[in-house]
Scaffold this active site. Structure first.
Site, PDB file in Angstrom:
ATOM      1  N   GLN A 119       0.843  -1.203   0.000  1.00 23.86           N
ATOM      2  CA  GLN A 119       0.000   0.000   0.000  1.00 23.86           C
ATOM      3  C   GLN A 119       0.876   1.250   0.000  1.00 23.86           C
ATOM      4  O   GLN A 119       0.375   2.363  -0.096  1.00 23.86           O
ATOM      5  CB  GLN A 119      -0.906   0.014   1.240  1.00 23.86           C
ATOM      6  N   HIS A 137      -1.548   1.258  -4.275  1.00 22.59           N
ATOM      7  CA  HIS A 137      -1.823   2.703  -4.199  1.00 22.59           C
ATOM      8  C   HIS A 137      -0.867   3.503  -5.068  1.00 22.59           C
ATOM      9  O   HIS A 137      -0.748   4.720  -4.918  1.00 22.59           O
ATOM     10  CB  HIS A 137      -1.750   3.178  -2.739  1.00 22.59           C
ATOM     11  N   CYS A 166      -0.123  12.771 -22.157  1.00 23.18           N
ATOM     12  CA  CYS A 166       0.465  11.480 -22.525  1.00 23.18           C
ATOM     13  C   CYS A 166       0.940  11.518 -23.984  1.00 23.18           C
ATOM     14  O   CYS A 166       0.176  11.913 -24.873  1.00 23.18           O
ATOM     15  CB  CYS A 166      -0.600  10.396 -22.344  1.00 23.18           C
ATOM     16  N   THR A 207       0.238  -2.895   8.677  1.00 23.43           N
ATOM     17  CA  THR A 207      -0.950  -2.229   8.149  1.00 23.43           C
ATOM     18  C   THR A 207      -2.059  -2.239   9.196  1.00 23.43           C
ATOM     19  O   THR A 207      -2.246  -3.221   9.910  1.00 23.43           O
ATOM     20  CB  THR A 207      -1.452  -2.873   6.837  1.00 23.43           C
TER      21      THR A 207
HETATM   22  N1  APR Z   1       6.533  -1.999  12.240  1.00 21.91           N
HETATM   23  C1  APR Z   1       5.349  -2.560  11.859  1.00 21.91           C
HETATM   24  N2  APR Z   1       4.159  -1.940  11.982  1.00 21.91           N
HETATM   25  C2  APR Z   1       4.172  -0.709  12.536  1.00 21.91           C
HETATM   26  C3  APR Z   1       5.350  -0.058  12.961  1.00 21.91           C
HETATM   27  C4  APR Z   1       6.564  -0.760  12.800  1.00 21.91           C
HETATM   28  N3  APR Z   1       7.740  -0.231  13.183  1.00 21.91           N
HETATM   29  N4  APR Z   1       5.003   1.167  13.456  1.00 21.91           N
HETATM   30  C5  APR Z   1       3.667   1.275  13.332  1.00 21.91           C
HETATM   31  N5  APR Z   1       3.162   0.155  12.784  1.00 21.91           N
HETATM   32  C6  APR Z   1       1.771  -0.184  12.464  1.00 21.91           C
HETATM   33  C7  APR Z   1       0.722   0.608  13.191  1.00 21.91           C
HETATM   34  O1  APR Z   1       0.419  -0.025  14.436  1.00 21.91           O
HETATM   35  C8  APR Z   1      -0.459   0.502  12.233  1.00 21.91           C
HETATM   36  O2  APR Z   1      -1.198  -0.673  12.492  1.00 21.91           O
HETATM   37  O3  APR Z   1       1.588   0.104  11.099  1.00 21.91           O
HETATM   38  C9  APR Z   1       0.202   0.377  10.870  1.00 21.91           C
HETATM   39  C10 APR Z   1       0.118   1.641  10.040  1.00 21.91           C
HETATM   40  O4  APR Z   1      -1.234   1.845   9.735  1.00 21.91           O
HETATM   41  P1  APR Z   1      -1.628   3.047   8.744  1.00 21.91           P
HETATM   42  O5  APR Z   1      -0.857   4.252   9.112  1.00 21.91           O
HETATM   43  O6  APR Z   1      -3.132   3.095   8.706  1.00 21.91           O
HETATM   44  O7  APR Z   1      -1.046   2.571   7.346  1.00 21.91           O
HETATM   45  P2  APR Z   1      -1.721   1.644   6.268  1.00 21.91           P
HETATM   46  O8  APR Z   1      -2.457   0.510   6.889  1.00 21.91           O
HETATM   47  O9  APR Z   1      -0.693   1.317   5.274  1.00 21.91           O
HETATM   48  O10 APR Z   1      -2.776   2.663   5.599  1.00 21.91           O
HETATM   49  C11 APR Z   1      -3.382   2.268   4.405  1.00 21.91           C
HETATM   50  O11 APR Z   1      -4.243   4.509   4.140  1.00 21.91           O
HETATM   51  O12 APR Z   1      -4.077   6.807   4.037  1.00 21.91           O
HETATM   52  C12 APR Z   1      -4.046   5.656   3.312  1.00 21.91           C
HETATM   53  O13 APR Z   1      -2.927   5.564   1.274  1.00 21.91           O
HETATM   54  C13 APR Z   1      -2.718   5.490   2.639  1.00 21.91           C
HETATM   55  O14 APR Z   1      -1.711   3.417   1.938  1.00 21.91           O
HETATM   56  C14 APR Z   1      -2.266   4.102   3.049  1.00 21.91           C
HETATM   57  C15 APR Z   1      -3.547   3.449   3.512  1.00 21.91           C
END
Ligand code: APR
Length: 273
Positions: A119, A137, A166, A207
């Protein structure tokens, strides 16, 4: 520094055994994987949306309303402190892959991981050397035509006129990064769904499992009989679906998991708590 408790060590052994028994392992990566590269996550502690609030779903509509204005504003405001995209841009521009990215590359090269669905738009998987990957994404270092979906690297692109057009079909070009409110390019979404439908094990790496359609992929896999292994320091909405949960930062957990995979589960020399 992660404490390697008895419980975590046993879970690592179980995860390694499960992966070794699997034929098609897919990793769903999220922003947490890049936290140890200095890029803030979006949600949870230190998250950009935690700090600035979740963006509306209107970004894409605003772009379509006036692509020329969007591009002009982008070049005008590229370095505007105090804006979430600015904070993210500064962090991503300086970021390098961390041991978590490299462990995933090694797992791929040694046949323990067949595909990465990320993502993240930060390009760090590619820099680290991942080959079989899908960027659900998009990728911030690429441009994409809205009409024919042709993608090209942003580096070296000459923005002679705005909005950029394009050269293949004359369509409007935008950043490859999928905007809020923008549909995921159909062929990418289909390929990600195929990975979820064919895997027999899915790693959920960093995630929160909150943004669809990506967050739906683990559920699709699970419902088709795959096992789920979560790697995250915190609990998420996907945790209840998981067979194994490895609580900790992915930059430390993934190298430990790789070590168990390579050494048939022998504990790290002198590293048990
Ligand atoms: N290692 C692993 N996981 C971690 C770490 C780490 N060091 N630090 C934080 N996290 C976890 C958090 O606990 C959380 O569950 O990573 C996750 C991050 O979640 P989000 O910030 O919501 O990211 P993501 O799930 O990728 O979001 C999905 O949301 O805004 C959109 O486009 C954006 O691709 C993104 C999508």
């Amino acid at each position: 520094m992660l404490k390697l408790t008895e419980e975590l060590s046993d879970s690592l052994d179980q995860a390694a055994a499960l992966i070794r028994l699997s034929k098609h392992v897919v990793a769903l990566a999220g922003a947490g994987l890049s936290v140890e590269s200095g890029i803030p996550p979006f949600r949870g502690p230190g998250g950009l949306w935690t700090k600035y609030g979740e963006p509306t779903n209107l970004s894409y509509k605003e772009f379509l309303r006036d692509p020329q204005e969007w591009w002009e504003a982008r070049f005008r405001n590229e370095d505007r402190p105090g804006d979430p995209t600015y904070e993210l841009k500064v962090a991503v521009d300086q970021a390098k892959p961390n041991p978590g990215h490299y462990a995933m590359v090694e797992m791929e090269q040694q046949g323990f991981l067949q595909y990465v669905v990320t993502q993240n738009v930060d390009n760090l998987h590619r820099v680290a050397g991942s080959q079989n990957m899908l960027e659900i994404h998009g990728n911030r270092t690429w441009l994409r035509c809205l009409d024919c979906a042709d993608r090209q690297p942003r580096d070296g692109y000459h923005f002679d006129s705005l909005p950029p057009r394009c050269t293949k079909c004359g369509g409007i070009i935008k950043m490859d990064t999928v905007m809020f409110g923008e549909p995921i390019p159909a062929e990418v979404l289909l390929a990600c769904r195929q990975q979820a439908e064919t895997c027999d094990c899915m790693l959920l790496v960093g995630t929160s499992g909150t943004v669809n359609p990506a967050a739906r992929l683990p559920i699709v896999a699970k419902e088709l009989g795959a096992t789920l292994i979560e790697i995250n320091p915190d609990e998420t909405s996907l945790t209840p679906w998981c067979d194994i949960v490895l609580n900790g930062p992915s930059g430390e957990i993934l190298p430990l998991l790789l070590n168990r995979l390579q050494n048939g589960g022998d504990a790290e020399p002198g590293n048990r708590a």
